[in-house]
Write an enzyme that holds these catalytic residues in place. Structure first.
Site, PDB file in Angstrom:
ATOM      1  N   HIS A  19      -7.157  -4.793  10.186  1.00 19.85           N
ATOM      2  CA  HIS A  19      -6.903  -4.583   8.755  1.00 19.85           C
ATOM      3  C   HIS A  19      -5.620  -5.276   8.313  1.00 19.85           C
ATOM      4  O   HIS A  19      -4.694  -5.472   9.104  1.00 19.85           O
ATOM      5  CB  HIS A  19      -6.900  -3.083   8.382  1.00 19.85           C
ATOM      6  CG  HIS A  19      -5.740  -2.288   8.868  1.00 19.85           C
ATOM      7  ND1 HIS A  19      -5.860  -1.034   9.440  1.00 19.85           N
ATOM      8  CD2 HIS A  19      -4.406  -2.531   8.855  1.00 19.85           C
ATOM      9  CE1 HIS A  19      -4.674  -0.561   9.739  1.00 19.85           C
ATOM     10  NE2 HIS A  19      -3.775  -1.444   9.401  1.00 19.85           N
ATOM     11  N   ASP A  50      -7.359  -2.803  14.283  1.00 27.32           N
ATOM     12  CA  ASP A  50      -8.755  -3.059  13.901  1.00 27.32           C
ATOM     13  C   ASP A  50      -8.889  -4.274  12.982  1.00 27.32           C
ATOM     14  O   ASP A  50      -9.946  -4.504  12.398  1.00 27.32           O
ATOM     15  CB  ASP A  50      -9.364  -1.819  13.229  1.00 27.32           C
ATOM     16  CG  ASP A  50      -8.625  -1.410  11.951  1.00 27.32           C
ATOM     17  OD1 ASP A  50      -7.658  -2.103  11.557  1.00 27.32           O
ATOM     18  OD2 ASP A  50      -9.028  -0.407  11.336  1.00 27.32           O
ATOM     19  N   ASP A  95       0.810  -1.219   0.000  1.00 29.54           N
ATOM     20  CA  ASP A  95       0.000   0.000   0.000  1.00 29.54           C
ATOM     21  C   ASP A  95       0.844   1.270   0.000  1.00 29.54           C
ATOM     22  O   ASP A  95       2.056   1.233   0.213  1.00 29.54           O
ATOM     23  CB  ASP A  95      -0.952   0.001   1.206  1.00 29.54           C
ATOM     24  CG  ASP A  95      -0.292  -0.492   2.493  1.00 29.54           C
ATOM     25  OD1 ASP A  95       0.942  -0.533   2.552  1.00 29.54           O
ATOM     26  OD2 ASP A  95      -1.024  -0.844   3.423  1.00 29.54           O
ATOM     27  N   GLU A 108      -9.608  -1.923   5.395  1.00 29.52           N
ATOM     28  CA  GLU A 108     -10.213  -1.612   6.680  1.00 29.52           C
ATOM     29  C   GLU A 108     -11.456  -2.475   6.895  1.00 29.52           C
ATOM     30  O   GLU A 108     -11.974  -3.080   5.949  1.00 29.52           O
ATOM     31  CB  GLU A 108     -10.598  -0.125   6.702  1.00 29.52           C
ATOM     32  CG  GLU A 108      -9.415   0.833   6.568  1.00 29.52           C
ATOM     33  CD  GLU A 108      -8.557   0.930   7.820  1.00 29.52           C
ATOM     34  OE1 GLU A 108      -8.507  -0.039   8.599  1.00 29.52           O
ATOM     35  OE2 GLU A 108      -7.921   1.977   8.017  1.00 29.52           O
TER      36      GLU A 108
HETATM   37  C1  F6R Z   1       1.518  -1.441   6.092  1.00 34.06           C
HETATM   38  C2  F6R Z   1       0.257  -2.142   6.183  1.00 34.06           C
HETATM   39  C3  F6R Z   1      -0.545  -2.163   7.448  1.00 34.06           C
HETATM   40  C4  F6R Z   1       0.291  -2.502   8.665  1.00 34.06           C
HETATM   41  C5  F6R Z   1      -0.565  -2.485   9.931  1.00 34.06           C
HETATM   42  C6  F6R Z   1       0.260  -2.739  11.158  1.00 34.06           C
HETATM   43  O1  F6R Z   1       2.061  -1.550   4.795  1.00 34.06           O
HETATM   44  O2  F6R Z   1      -0.168  -2.677   5.214  1.00 34.06           O
HETATM   45  O3  F6R Z   1      -1.580  -3.099   7.313  1.00 34.06           O
HETATM   46  O4  F6R Z   1       0.869  -3.758   8.497  1.00 34.06           O
HETATM   47  O5  F6R Z   1      -1.190  -1.249  10.055  1.00 34.06           O
HETATM   48  O6  F6R Z   1       1.142  -1.686  11.359  1.00 34.06           O
HETATM   49  P1  F6R Z   1       2.324  -1.789  12.409  1.00 34.06           P
HETATM   50  O7  F6R Z   1       3.192  -2.908  11.970  1.00 34.06           O
HETATM   51  O8  F6R Z   1       3.027  -0.475  12.351  1.00 34.06           O
HETATM   52  O9  F6R Z   1       1.670  -2.061  13.725  1.00 34.06           O
END
Ligand code: F6R
Length: 269
Positions: A138, A136, A67, A143
């Site tokens: 995701h 959450d 992303d 989301e």
């Molecule tokens: C980032 C991504 C997100 C993160 C998720 C966890 O490229 O796709 O889904 O993996 O938000 O973020 P962290 O690892 O910072 O807790």
């Protein structure tokens, strides 16, 4: 889903690097899906260390990131392109033209998704996808209530994700509310998935992903459909799993069996 519970973040990072290393050594032209954020940082540090120490090479590898924010340029300090350049790509021997991150500054962001899907397809599909998980539930920026059949597209971030990520932006700075993300179907199409999570703030999402009902409310629960998903978590992230003891037992039983009979099972293709 295969659940492995590690005593600390270091051992988790080492083991995930082992997995990536065997993938890349077996298939030097592997296509790897990558994530940003804190979860894969230990893995990236370990890969860089191995590259420096014994020349683990990424010269033939292609990568596709999950992303990117919409509306900030690639060179912005908080862009996911900058994150990847600084935390991995600039420190290994990967060919920059083989690294792909969705273009968050495209004139028409709606056109980025289909083109990204085509590039992944032309590369032969993703062999191994690295994932983190949001508090959450995701994955990527899919989301809650994201279609479980979604492909790469523009998504609006939830309030919770915006708050979670606000720590990276100055208070007076523009913080994107939109992102381009691989879809859940895109992720499920990867041949192998490795999801990494550490810390108590991930415990609920991990529980919902592994033991909860399949639901668009926890997008990561879609991984219950995937045939080769491995989940590496620490004790805190595992703390809300009701069958935690069982997962440890399964691991003990599997390890010897796989070592003896299918040592190459870690490798996708
Ligand atoms: C980032 C991504 C997100 C993160 C998720 C966890 O490229 O796709 O889904 O993996 O938000 O973020 P962290 O690892 O910072 O807790």
């Amino acid at each position: 889903m295969e659940i492995l519970i590690f005593p600390d973040a270091q051992s988790l990072a080492r083991k995930s690097a082992d997995l990536l290393e065997s993938q890349i050594k077996t298939y030097p032209d592997s296509v790897i899906g990558l994530a940003t954020g804190s979860s894969p940082l230990g893995l990236y540090e370990e890969l860089i260390r191995r590259h420096n120490e014994y020349d683990l090479s990424f010269a033939g590898v292609k990568t596709f990131n999950l992303d990117e924010y919409v509306g900030i340029p690639a060179k912005h300090p908080q862009s996911y392109r900058t994150f990847m350049d600084e935390n991995l790509f600039n420190k290994i021997d990967i060919d920059a033209s083989n690294t792909h991150v969705p273009d968050g500054m495209a004139e028409n962001p709606l056109k980025v998704g289909p083109a990204y899907e085509k590039m992944i397809e032309e590369a032969g599909g993703i062999d191994l996808q690295v994932l983190g998980i949001g508090t959450d539930g995701h994955i990527g920026f899919n989301e809650p209530t994201s279609s479980l059949g979604s492909i790469t597209r523009v998504k609006t971030l939830t309030r919770q994700t915006i708050v979670d990520n606000s720590r990276f932006f100055k208070s007076d700075e523009f913080q994107p509310k939109l992102a381009i993300t691989m879809g859940i179907k895109t992720i499920l199409d990867a041949r192998r998935i490795l999801l990494l999570a550490c810390g108590e703030n991930k415990a609920e999402a991990i529980r919902d992903m592994v033991e909860g009902p399949l639901s668009a409310f926890c997008p990561a629960s879609a991984l219950q459909f995937h045939q080769r998903t491995t989940v590496f978590i620490d004790e805190s992230a595992a703390s809300k799993l009701s069958l935690k003891g069982y997962y440890k037992f399964v691991d003990e039983m599997q390890v010897d069996l796989l070592r003896q009979h299918r040592p190459s099972d870690w490798i996708s293709r």
